[in-house]
Design an enzyme around this catalytic site. Structure first.
Site, PDB file in Angstrom:
ATOM      1  N   SER A  42     -11.941  14.941 -20.535  1.00 20.45           N
ATOM      2  CA  SER A  42     -11.702  15.894 -21.613  1.00 20.45           C
ATOM      3  C   SER A  42     -12.572  15.539 -22.827  1.00 20.45           C
ATOM      4  CB  SER A  42     -10.202  15.913 -21.949  1.00 20.45           C
ATOM      5  OG  SER A  42      -9.860  17.087 -22.651  1.00 20.45           O
ATOM      6  N   ASP A 183      -8.826  20.705 -17.038  1.00 19.94           N
ATOM      7  CA  ASP A 183      -8.958  19.400 -17.692  1.00 19.94           C
ATOM      8  C   ASP A 183      -8.586  18.225 -16.777  1.00 19.94           C
ATOM      9  OD1 ASP A 183      -8.617  17.205 -19.486  1.00 19.94           O
ATOM     10  OD2 ASP A 183      -8.047  18.575 -21.094  1.00 19.94           O
TER      11      ASP A 183
END
Length: 274
Positions: A42, A183
């Site tokens: 991320s 993610d």
């Protein structure tokens, strides 16, 4: 491989704070950018890419301050909390939990945030995979399978980073080669076990205050490094983060907080890194 740098997720605040920590340490003679392997999840995928491609972190943050001036992305708090409840449900198999969150992300009406997500990758100063050992994490939204992108994958670096930053219920899943990904933090905010084989591991975990420590401890145990050091935001950095780590207004404050925290870390980090 002897050293590994693990960069965890944490939104705008996480990117800026990690960049500040790394910049501050480098100024003090401790260059974590020399890591043999960089693992980015991320926010950490952005910083890991900047580090691995030799970009100037301070210039990169200054550019973000100049161009990322809009409001924070709209967040459906109730939907986001439901997704996090699934991810943290101990009764669910981990693959099944990720699959359920992926399905929720696929169904979420968040296409309005697609341009902001795409900009994350497009603003990288270097958009080609480095020769360095850079690992970027994501999760297949349909199956829940964990995916690790690297330079050997048939995936553009920009898309790999965008997929790793596709926070469920906030940003839409990113399509790569006919599949859609969310993610890498859906599996873990650090994924430090990917540093297996390193003698020394340094982890930057912007969301450490919100994450059960036993998860990271288990990952580091699996990695099996002789020495490791975990950097969490100090009280001043947490205060700088505020209540919304996705707020573009945090580029400057979070970066400065990282710079200010770095001097206290230089000596113990140097001992691990050397």
């Amino acid at each position: 491989m002897t050293t590994a740098l693990v960069l965890g997720g944490g939104g705008v605040a996480g990117i800026a704070w990690e960049a500040g920590i790394l910049t501050g340490l480098r100024r003090l003679g401790v260059d974590l950018g020399t890591a043999d392997r960089v693992v980015g999840t991320s926010a950490g995928s952005v910083v890991g890419t900047l580090v691995s491609t030799g970009a100037d972190l301070e210039e990169a943050v200054a550019h973000q301050i100049a161009v990322d001036t809009g409001p924070p992305p709209a967040v459906d708090v109730e939907a986001t909390m439901r997704a996090f409840a699934v991810m943290s449900d101990p009764s669910l198999d981990r693959l099944e939990a990720r699959r359920r969150v992926g399905q929720m992300a696929l169904a979420a009406a968040v296409d309005h945030a697609a341009d902001r997500l795409a900009a994350i990758g497009e603003r990288l100063p270097i958009k080609l995979w480095p020769e360095r050992d850079l690992l970027i994490t994501a999760v297949d939204a349909a199956t829940g399978e964990f995916v690790v992108w690297d330079r050997r994958a048939d995936v553009p670096l920009v898309l790999a980073v965008a997929s790793s930053c596709a926070v469920p219920m906030v940003f839409p899943p990113v399509e790569i080669n006919g599949r859609r990904y969310v993610d890498g933090g859906v599996r873990s905010v650090t994924n430090a076990d990917l540093a297996a084989g390193a003698r020394a591991i340094v982890v930057l975990e912007p969301l450490g205050a919100l994450t059960p420590r036993e998860v990271l401890d288990a990952e580091l145990g699996e990695a099996g490094a002789a020495t490791s050091y975990v950097i969490h935001p100090d009280e001043a950095s947490l205060a700088a983060f505020g209540t919304n780590v996705l707020d573009p207004a945090l580029w400057g404050p979070a970066f400065r907080a990282g710079l200010d925290q770095a001097p206290a870390l230089a000596e113990p980090i140097a001992a691990v890194w050397s």
